[in-house]
Design a protein around this motif. Sequence first.
Motif, PDB file in Angstrom:
ATOM      1  N   ASP A 128       0.828  -1.198   0.000  1.00 10.78           N
ATOM      2  CA  ASP A 128       0.000   0.000   0.000  1.00 10.78           C
ATOM      3  C   ASP A 128       0.866   1.253   0.000  1.00 10.78           C
ATOM      4  O   ASP A 128       1.606   1.508   0.950  1.00 10.78           O
ATOM      5  CB  ASP A 128      -0.892  -0.022   1.257  1.00 10.78           C
ATOM      6  CG  ASP A 128      -1.917   1.114   1.262  1.00 10.78           C
ATOM      7  OD1 ASP A 128      -3.096   0.806   1.435  1.00 10.78           O
ATOM      8  OD2 ASP A 128      -1.539   2.285   1.073  1.00 10.78           O
ATOM      9  N   LEU A 161      -0.023   4.018   2.869  1.00  5.64           N
ATOM     10  CA  LEU A 161       0.308   3.515   4.200  1.00  5.64           C
ATOM     11  C   LEU A 161       1.829   3.510   4.400  1.00  5.64           C
ATOM     12  O   LEU A 161       2.335   3.857   5.467  1.00  5.64           O
ATOM     13  CB  LEU A 161      -0.241   2.095   4.374  1.00  5.64           C
ATOM     14  CG  LEU A 161      -0.041   1.457   5.750  1.00  5.64           C
ATOM     15  CD1 LEU A 161      -0.794   2.236   6.813  1.00  5.64           C
ATOM     16  CD2 LEU A 161      -0.484   0.001   5.744  1.00  5.64           C
ATOM     17  N   GLU A 204      -0.832  -3.307  12.869  1.00  9.93           N
ATOM     18  CA  GLU A 204      -2.047  -2.513  13.054  1.00  9.93           C
ATOM     19  C   GLU A 204      -2.601  -2.740  14.465  1.00  9.93           C
ATOM     20  O   GLU A 204      -3.022  -1.811  15.142  1.00  9.93           O
ATOM     21  CB  GLU A 204      -3.110  -2.875  12.013  1.00  9.93           C
ATOM     22  CG  GLU A 204      -4.396  -2.088  12.225  1.00  9.93           C
ATOM     23  CD  GLU A 204      -5.353  -2.161  11.052  1.00  9.93           C
ATOM     24  OE1 GLU A 204      -5.096  -2.930  10.118  1.00  9.93           O
ATOM     25  OE2 GLU A 204      -6.355  -1.435  11.087  1.00  9.93           O
ATOM     26  N   SER A 253      -0.984   3.055  16.121  1.00  7.05           N
ATOM     27  CA  SER A 253      -0.820   2.751  14.714  1.00  7.05           C
ATOM     28  C   SER A 253      -2.130   2.293  14.085  1.00  7.05           C
ATOM     29  O   SER A 253      -2.338   2.490  12.895  1.00  7.05           O
ATOM     30  CB  SER A 253       0.353   1.817  14.472  1.00  7.05           C
ATOM     31  OG  SER A 253      -0.002   0.499  14.501  1.00  7.05           O
ATOM     32  N   GLY A 254      -3.047   1.755  14.904  1.00 10.54           N
ATOM     33  CA  GLY A 254      -4.379   1.444  14.380  1.00 10.54           C
ATOM     34  C   GLY A 254      -5.016   2.648  13.703  1.00 10.54           C
ATOM     35  O   GLY A 254      -5.418   2.587  12.539  1.00 10.54           O
ATOM     36  N   PRO A 255      -5.072   3.796  14.422  1.00 12.27           N
ATOM     37  CA  PRO A 255      -5.636   5.005  13.808  1.00 12.27           C
ATOM     38  C   PRO A 255      -4.899   5.415  12.527  1.00 12.27           C
ATOM     39  O   PRO A 255      -5.534   5.902  11.584  1.00 12.27           O
ATOM     40  CB  PRO A 255      -5.452   6.069  14.891  1.00 12.27           C
ATOM     41  CG  PRO A 255      -5.312   5.326  16.175  1.00 12.27           C
ATOM     42  CD  PRO A 255      -4.815   3.962  15.853  1.00 12.27           C
ATOM     43  N   PHE A 311      -3.523   3.421  10.335  1.00 16.94           N
ATOM     44  CA  PHE A 311      -4.018   2.533   9.283  1.00 16.94           C
ATOM     45  C   PHE A 311      -5.373   3.017   8.787  1.00 16.94           C
ATOM     46  O   PHE A 311      -5.641   3.069   7.598  1.00 16.94           O
ATOM     47  CB  PHE A 311      -4.145   1.088   9.802  1.00 16.94           C
ATOM     48  CG  PHE A 311      -2.884   0.295   9.741  1.00 16.94           C
ATOM     49  CD1 PHE A 311      -1.840   0.549  10.619  1.00 16.94           C
ATOM     50  CD2 PHE A 311      -2.726  -0.718   8.796  1.00 16.94           C
ATOM     51  CE1 PHE A 311      -0.664  -0.191  10.574  1.00 16.94           C
ATOM     52  CE2 PHE A 311      -1.557  -1.469   8.745  1.00 16.94           C
ATOM     53  CZ  PHE A 311      -0.537  -1.208   9.631  1.00 16.94           C
ATOM     54  N   GLU A 312      -6.235   3.358   9.776  1.00 15.65           N
ATOM     55  CA  GLU A 312      -7.563   3.865   9.446  1.00 15.65           C
ATOM     56  C   GLU A 312      -7.466   5.077   8.522  1.00 15.65           C
ATOM     57  O   GLU A 312      -8.122   5.163   7.494  1.00 15.65           O
ATOM     58  CB  GLU A 312      -8.285   4.298  10.735  1.00 15.65           C
ATOM     59  CG  GLU A 312      -9.244   3.267  11.313  1.00 15.65           C
ATOM     60  CD  GLU A 312     -10.108   2.646  10.244  1.00 15.65           C
ATOM     61  OE1 GLU A 312     -10.858   3.411   9.598  1.00 15.65           O
ATOM     62  OE2 GLU A 312     -10.034   1.413  10.041  1.00 15.65           O
ATOM     63  N   LYS A 313      -6.595   6.012   8.939  1.00 11.09           N
ATOM     64  CA  LYS A 313      -6.455   7.249   8.187  1.00 11.09           C
ATOM     65  C   LYS A 313      -5.971   6.983   6.768  1.00 11.09           C
ATOM     66  O   LYS A 313      -6.484   7.546   5.808  1.00 11.09           O
ATOM     67  CB  LYS A 313      -5.475   8.180   8.899  1.00 11.09           C
ATOM     68  CG  LYS A 313      -6.066   8.828  10.148  1.00 11.09           C
ATOM     69  CD  LYS A 313      -4.996   9.578  10.921  1.00 11.09           C
ATOM     70  CE  LYS A 313      -5.575  10.241  12.163  1.00 11.09           C
ATOM     71  NZ  LYS A 313      -4.519  10.744  13.051  1.00 11.09           N
ATOM     72  N   ARG A 337      -6.307   4.295   5.097  1.00 14.23           N
ATOM     73  CA  ARG A 337      -7.361   3.603   4.361  1.00 14.23           C
ATOM     74  C   ARG A 337      -8.394   4.604   3.844  1.00 14.23           C
ATOM     75  O   ARG A 337      -8.791   4.575   2.695  1.00 14.23           O
ATOM     76  CB  ARG A 337      -8.034   2.596   5.291  1.00 14.23           C
ATOM     77  CG  ARG A 337      -8.084   1.201   4.708  1.00 14.23           C
ATOM     78  CD  ARG A 337      -8.649   0.237   5.726  1.00 14.23           C
ATOM     79  NE  ARG A 337      -7.628  -0.663   6.206  1.00 14.23           N
ATOM     80  CZ  ARG A 337      -7.474  -1.025   7.473  1.00 14.23           C
ATOM     81  NH1 ARG A 337      -8.259  -0.537   8.397  1.00 14.23           N
ATOM     82  NH2 ARG A 337      -6.537  -1.864   7.807  1.00 14.23           N
ATOM     83  N   LYS A 338      -8.774   5.510   4.742  1.00 15.43           N
ATOM     84  CA  LYS A 338      -9.783   6.492   4.385  1.00 15.43           C
ATOM     85  C   LYS A 338      -9.265   7.383   3.254  1.00 15.43           C
ATOM     86  O   LYS A 338      -9.934   7.594   2.258  1.00 15.43           O
ATOM     87  CB  LYS A 338     -10.140   7.349   5.611  1.00 15.43           C
ATOM     88  CG  LYS A 338     -11.642   7.466   5.818  1.00 15.43           C
ATOM     89  CD  LYS A 338     -11.950   8.446   6.939  1.00 15.43           C
ATOM     90  CE  LYS A 338     -12.353   7.723   8.223  1.00 15.43           C
ATOM     91  NZ  LYS A 338     -12.066   8.538   9.403  1.00 15.43           N
TER      92      LYS A 338
END
Lengths: 280, 181
Positions: free
Chosen positions: A53, A56, B122, B169-171, B173-175, B177-178
């Motif tokens: 990605d 990312l 993540e 790092s979860g957030p 990934f979210e960002k 992705r969005k």
Amino acid sequence: MAKAFAYYPGCSLHATAREYDVSTRAVFSALGMDVKEIEGWVCCGASSAHSTDHLLALVLPAHELQAASEMERPVLVPCAMCYSRLKLTLLELERPGKKEEVGKALGKPLGKMPAVLHPMEALREEEIPVKRPLGGLKVACYYGCLLARPQGVVPGEDLENPQGMDRIMARLGAQPVPWPFKNECCGASMFLAKKDLLLRLSRRIVFQAQEAGAEALVVGCPMCHFNLDLAQRGTEHPLPVLYLTQAVGLALGLPPSDLMLKRHFISPLPVLKGKGIWPG
Amino acid sequence: MKSLVIIPSPDFRRELETESGERVSSCIQCGKCSGSCPVFAIMDLGPRRLMRAVQLGLREEALGSNTLWLCLFCMTCSSRCPMKIDVARVIETLRHRAIKEGVRPADREIALFHRLFLAEIEALGRAYELGLGGAYGLLTLRPWTNLREFGAMLRRGKVPFIPERAAGSGPLFEKARKAGG
Ligand code: SF4
Ligand code: SF4
């Protein structure tokens, strides 16, 4: 003023490569430099993020760069993989529109980005007060892919024949050997998915170092270290693999607890004792 | 190449050149990339033929090639290409494209490794070798293959039993992705 760095250890230095973390901190503090870990750092994504990605792969390192810029310090990154990810992100952010795109994804605009240095770069310029010269130990300095490539990422190093670690080692009283596999790939993160390939690539490198007469390998990357060290388990006449900072620490006369030389699969103790440079 | 009927897609090269920012059309097929590649021996196409496939608009051949997955991103090809093409970057772009379009990865093991690695960071924020190794072993139905190495690592304290965690790092990934859509 003393030099100060924002320190990004990366995941390996907190796990498989703790000796690289400990010896880096010890060496930099012995040389009077201030190394402060970035709080709440996260994984840079290593090869997996950029494998899958694009955005990312930029967002994860940019988060670290942003944190360091808030500390107003250049980033010190011992892991060559993280180093490369951070440096390539810096380059990528210079492409038109990228800084805005990544800043938007992060939810805050990216300010002035900090410089990113590998210990090799920081130590290249530094005066090193040698207390325990390395007794002419013949070393093959191995840069792997990421301390030599791509062009312009590690300033001042030749793509095909890098010299930074060789020069440092010579100043410590070791004898760097010229050899042809300084920047051949060791197999990177393929341990789980393609172990045989990784072992084959790593053993080629060790073989070439032996042919050149080396008594030890010196590396600046936890991935390279793991692969070269692991590939020699159970082989005859293996070559110990030292981290650059362990070698510098030895020469600085640091105690064994700062070097953690006993954690490697292939023990460097016989070779070091033979040269009379084992501190224990 | 697998199929006898070759369906070239003329836009493919152009799109890929825009996405990667590299001029694949200037490749002169000298073979320096494939000659330098450490993994060439086990690739179906290798970097040179992959560049050719892109030039010719052979989309299926390019996106289905195992070269995309076996590439170690060592960048030797990029640093030696006489036409200054960043070959590794082109390969990376092809891989992102293959993932986006849902093309079945030509090397399932490597694709699985990357998926697990990302899922782990993540969740934890940081990589955790033991968990990754265990999950990989279970999902490939070969949980024992790397047991000896992991044992040796544990004995030297190279892998902790308890994973380290970092919030945040979860957030990210979210960002990503969005923003990536
Ligand atoms: S080295 Fe460059 S010009 Fe030569 S075949 Fe590879 S991509 Fe084409
Ligand atoms: S970057 Fe990939 S294709 Fe290029 S030489 Fe390295 S492994 Fe081969």
